[in-house]
Design an enzyme around this catalytic site. Sequence first.
Site, mmCIF file in Angstrom:
data_model
loop_
_atom_site.group_PDB
_atom_site.id
_atom_site.type_symbol
_atom_site.label_atom_id
_atom_site.label_comp_id
_atom_site.label_asym_id
_atom_site.label_seq_id
_atom_site.Cartn_x
_atom_site.Cartn_y
_atom_site.Cartn_z
ATOM 1 N N ARG A 101 10.934 0.839 3.134
ATOM 2 C CA ARG A 101 9.969 1.679 3.848
ATOM 3 C C ARG A 101 10.690 2.808 4.587
ATOM 4 N NH1 ARG A 101 5.360 0.196 8.455
ATOM 5 N NH2 ARG A 101 5.046 2.352 9.076
ATOM 6 N N ASN A 155 -0.131 -2.769 0.633
ATOM 7 C CA ASN A 155 -0.414 -1.344 0.489
ATOM 8 C C ASN A 155 0.437 -0.714 -0.604
ATOM 9 O OD1 ASN A 155 -2.467 -0.544 2.299
ATOM 10 N ND2 ASN A 155 -1.092 -0.851 4.031
ATOM 11 N N CYS A 177 -8.374 -3.626 3.430
ATOM 12 C CA CYS A 177 -7.696 -2.755 4.380
ATOM 13 C C CYS A 177 -8.274 -3.005 5.765
ATOM 14 C CB CYS A 177 -7.890 -1.290 3.986
ATOM 15 S SG CYS A 177 -7.066 -0.111 5.088
ATOM 16 N N HIS A 207 -7.586 4.353 2.554
ATOM 17 C CA HIS A 207 -6.954 5.343 3.434
ATOM 18 C C HIS A 207 -7.503 6.749 3.199
ATOM 19 C CE1 HIS A 207 -3.206 2.708 4.479
ATOM 20 N NE2 HIS A 207 -4.367 2.147 4.789
ATOM 21 N N TYR A 260 -6.711 7.973 8.635
ATOM 22 C CA TYR A 260 -5.727 8.522 7.696
ATOM 23 C C TYR A 260 -6.101 9.906 7.178
ATOM 24 C CZ TYR A 260 -2.840 4.338 7.413
ATOM 25 O OH TYR A 260 -1.982 3.307 7.709
#
Length: 453
Positions: A101, A155, A177, A207, A260
């Site tokens: 990440r 995700n 989510c 998102h 988002y």
Amino acid sequence: MSQKKEKKGLKIVTIGGGSSYTPELIEGFIKRIKELPVTEIWLVDIEEGREKLEIVGNLAKRMVKKAGIDCEVHLTLDRKKAVKDADFVTTQFRVGQLAARIKDERIPFENGLLGQETNGAGGMFKAFRTIPVILDIVSDIKELAPNAWLINFTNPAGIVTQAVLNYTDFDKIVGLCNIPVHTQMDCASLYEKDVTEFRFQFAGLNHFVWYRVWDKNGNELTADLWEKRQDKKNLGVKNIVSINYDYDQIKDLGMLPCDYHRYYYLQDEMLKEGLKSFKEKGTRGEIVKKVEEELFELYKDENLSEKPKQLEQRGGAYYSDAACELISAIYNDKGIIMAVNTRNKGAISDLPYDAAVEISSYITANGPIPITFGKFPNAGQRGYIQLMKAMEELVVKAAVTGNYYTALQAFTTNPLVPGTTVGRKVLNELLDAHEKYLPQFRDYYENREKYRK
């Protein structure tokens, strides 16, 4: 009406069981034990996650023991052994762990682009690493537990769901989510009422979802809620900077955006803020790594037998509880409404029938039944969501085929990547950084000079 299992109890498998979120998942099962008779919980991880699995698994065992319920918690690195005869499989893993990440976020920032784990260049690479693994998991489920449901909150949940719908004949997948959950709770807090007093209509992509809201008497509150949300900095998820949207632009949409959407509607401001934060504090992944280290120190305490409050600071609060509610709704054929990622089936007429969408759905024993939405009220929404869905389809295809140019097309289609030149540079740097986890891009790795222009 209910189609409950005849067997004595339910076997639930969590892949990515060493996640810091797992205690919330265990708490969710414990508090629903009367309606969801879970007798086996299998927490699965890989060798690199063994230590975390042991720590969080032992906390899970203490939680179950304290609750006094008839349930065994198993810890294993053997995924096939765990999946066999499962009733539900949940997925919450990160290929490459937090180190991956951090690369997803750092490399775009270093090139002047947004560095974010599920959006832009970093989000596409998370999908490239995740999709081959999720397809292997589906293969295991089909072989060893063909009647099981797969509840995915790895995700990018929508793109992962799309991959399963496109490349398998397995339909028993639901993507989940926590953004719609946060949205509903924020609304309830602004009106100082319980969330059950409202009805929400979500429609869009993971998102990238918009919503409307009504009270229980059918009066629409969307415009009023927009007024109430102004300048409320304490709303939304903790990992997204709360910059105000343009008031009149959103009012003109006729629906409200999710948190988002800031990365798109406020792209210039969010990039500026993101770059500033990156220079001063590092990536969000680095911050999360410190939070996780503190959490696991707490988890090690043999006197701890409940989910610690600090978990809510992790950024994904309510994910696991929502997953438990979704599982219970399927098992008990509840017919309740939840916003999930599922096959469109014509519910959003602006998107293909087989597209994975995030939409309010009735949750039944047969899975989600999307509530018909129709067309978006604004051409801006329609154009944006069709572009985003095209990008998602390219990401899925690139993840499965390893085709470099399909990946490049995905990059240049993504609104957060400003063109082919920088797109190719960031694509190459991320491919180099993640070589260990992207064997499907074999041609790139064997012929790097061919792709470096």
